[in-house]
Design a protein around this motif. Structure first.
Motif, PDB file in Angstrom:
ATOM      1  N   GLU A  75       9.041  -8.569  31.917  1.00 27.80           N
ATOM      2  CA  GLU A  75      10.438  -8.975  31.823  1.00 27.80           C
ATOM      3  C   GLU A  75      11.005  -9.459  33.154  1.00 27.80           C
ATOM      4  N   LEU A  76      10.378  -9.077  34.249  1.00 31.52           N
ATOM      5  CA  LEU A  76      10.953  -9.346  35.564  1.00 31.52           C
ATOM      6  C   LEU A  76      10.310 -10.505  36.311  1.00 31.52           C
ATOM      7  N   PHE A  77       8.994 -10.645  36.201  1.00 35.25           N
ATOM      8  CA  PHE A  77       8.282 -11.572  37.080  1.00 35.25           C
ATOM      9  C   PHE A  77       8.530 -13.024  36.689  1.00 35.25           C
ATOM     10  N   ASP A  78       8.784 -13.835  37.697  1.00 38.92           N
ATOM     11  CA  ASP A  78       8.990 -15.276  37.529  1.00 38.92           C
ATOM     12  C   ASP A  78       7.724 -15.979  38.027  1.00 38.92           C
ATOM     13  N   LEU A  79       6.813 -16.272  37.106  1.00 41.91           N
ATOM     14  CA  LEU A  79       5.510 -16.809  37.514  1.00 41.91           C
ATOM     15  C   LEU A  79       5.598 -18.160  38.228  1.00 41.91           C
ATOM     16  N   PRO A  80       6.452 -19.101  37.818  1.00 43.06           N
ATOM     17  CA  PRO A  80       6.536 -20.354  38.598  1.00 43.06           C
ATOM     18  C   PRO A  80       6.927 -20.114  40.054  1.00 43.06           C
TER      19      PRO A  80
END
Length: 220
Positions: A75-80
């Motif tokens: 829910e937290l990680f922003d992969l880009p």
């Protein structure tokens, strides 16, 4: 006597590359050179750093599921955003390698250019990581929210601190080359600083894979 001479000649010519170090035993060759001592000591330091990070990785693996009802990595990680961080750090490793080639060629201009590019890419990596931390804390997902986030901030933050130290080291090498040139002791320090920077890339690849990629897919 001719037999003795022949035996002596045989020992001399039987090992033309002196792989056995000729007639001088290892115990009589004196202490190792400073270059060897420094290299050996620095590898021990790097291995100890890897051991420390192994402890952080182990703690994260144990605590990753302890979200205390809060958000998980998925829910937290922003992969880009993290992919951009990774690109900056890997590119900085390439430019650091080019700086090493320039140092070996005693080319001060291209050494300074490559090191400046390395420093800029490293600073861009840190800026994105700082943005990520500020964004997470602003959403109420700080290190005090859960054991998972405590382990996450400790692991990623420790790596970020190492990048800060690496940048300070790289800029110090730039200043020393500008002031003193490519002296033998400075070349040794450049080699050690480059090894340290490449080690940070290796750790980040493991961190990116274990924390971000696997964390983003958890529960999918």
């Amino acid at each position: 006597m001719s037999g003795a001479v022949q035996a002596k000649g045989g020992s001399r010519h039987g090992d033309p590359n002196r792989l056995g170090h000729g007639e001088v035993p290892a115990s009589e060759r004196g202490p190792a050179s400073k270059r060897i001592v420094v290299s050996y000591g620095f590898w021990i330091f790097l291995l100890s750093d890897f051991v420390m990070f192994s402890g952080f990785f182990a703690a994260y693996a144990v605590l990753v599921g302890n979200t205390a009802g809060g958000p998980s990595g998925r829910e937290l990680f922003d992969l880009p955003l993290v992919a951009a961080e990774t690109a900056f750090l890997l590119l900085s490793s390439f430019s650091c390698g080019m700086a090493g080639i320039a140092a070996a060629a005693r080319n001060a201009f291209w050494f300074q250019v490559a090191m400046a590019v390395t420093a800029l890419l490293g600073a861009a990596f840190l800026a994105l990581e700082l943005y990520e931390f500020v964004h997470l804390i602003g959403e109420g997902a700080g290190p005090d929210r859960s054991a998972f986030l405590s382990a996450f901030f400790a692991l990623v933050g420790c790596h970020g601190l190492h990048v800060v130290l690496g940048l300070l080291w790289l800029t110090t090498m730039m200043a020393q080359v500008w002031a003193k040139g490519f002296r033998e002791d400075i070349l040794r320090r450049i080699t050690c600083s480059a090894l340290f920077w490449h080690a940070l890339d290796i750790i980040w690849v493991a961190l990116f894979t274990i924390v971000y990629l696997l964390g983003s897919g958890a529960g999918a």
